[in-house]
Design an enzyme around this catalytic site. Structure first.
Site, mmCIF file in Angstrom:
data_model
loop_
_atom_site.group_PDB
_atom_site.id
_atom_site.type_symbol
_atom_site.label_atom_id
_atom_site.label_comp_id
_atom_site.label_asym_id
_atom_site.label_seq_id
_atom_site.Cartn_x
_atom_site.Cartn_y
_atom_site.Cartn_z
ATOM 1 N N HIS A 84 -2.173 19.739 25.904
ATOM 2 C CA HIS A 84 -2.692 18.387 26.102
ATOM 3 C C HIS A 84 -2.384 17.457 24.924
ATOM 4 C CE1 HIS A 84 -4.648 20.259 29.503
ATOM 5 N NE2 HIS A 84 -4.767 19.039 30.002
ATOM 6 N N CYS A 144 13.893 11.257 31.660
ATOM 7 C CA CYS A 144 13.094 11.909 30.613
ATOM 8 C C CYS A 144 13.004 11.093 29.326
ATOM 9 C CB CYS A 144 13.622 13.307 30.321
ATOM 10 S SG CYS A 144 13.357 14.444 31.696
ATOM 11 N N GLU A 196 9.716 24.878 31.889
ATOM 12 C CA GLU A 196 9.227 23.505 31.877
ATOM 13 C C GLU A 196 8.885 23.059 33.299
ATOM 14 O OE1 GLU A 196 11.572 20.647 29.590
ATOM 15 O OE2 GLU A 196 12.318 19.834 31.451
#
Length: 150
Positions: A75, A25, A136
């Protein structure tokens, strides 16, 4: 009258990177987030109120969450503003991408704290934020509960 909890669910796509993290990550990647917003209050009993029987109109809650969270994060790519990712953020922004620089590591845990503060500040005094759940992935989520904040 009884206290009632109502929940509205939202989805949005957001990219991020975790600066200093020791796993995958640390790379820029994205998630299809699912946010569940639960508020608590008493249903309106005023017979002359168009919202009779509602704790809050789901549409009103939707307006708050869309304006403060979904429309901002959807986005977009989120970076901690105190990391070297700011150079990448500037490059992306210069190329027309939506980039958010935040005061925290953009983990689900920290995002849900941020979201709770934003949502609470726009709720009517008669309505309290009860909890948030930010998923998530299909198997990973962070939760914020008002009762835990006392």
């Amino acid at each position: 009258m009884s206290k009632i909890r109502i929940t509205k669910q939202f989805t949005f796509e957001t990219g991020h990177a975790l600066y200093g993290y020791d796993g995958k990550c640390k790379n820029v990647h994205g998630h299809s987030y699912k946010l569940s917003v639960t508020v608590i209050g008493e249903p309106i009993t005023d017979m002359g109120n168009a919202k009779l029987g509602m704790v809050i109109d789901f549409g009103d809650l939707k307006k708050i969450v869309n304006r403060e969270i979904v429309n901002v994060f959807d986005h977009a790519t989120v970076f901690n503003k105190n990391t070297p990712h700011v150079e990448l953020a500037k490059e992306l922004s210069d190329r027309g991408h939506d980039v958010l620089l935040v005061d925290y590591q953009p983990t689900s845990e920290m995002m849900v704290i941020d979201f709770a503060a934003k949502i609470q500040s726009f709720l009517p005094d008669t309505i309290k934020l009860h909890s948030l759940r930010l998923s998530e992935t299909a198997t990973s989520y962070a939760e914020w509960h008002a009762a835990d904040q006392l």
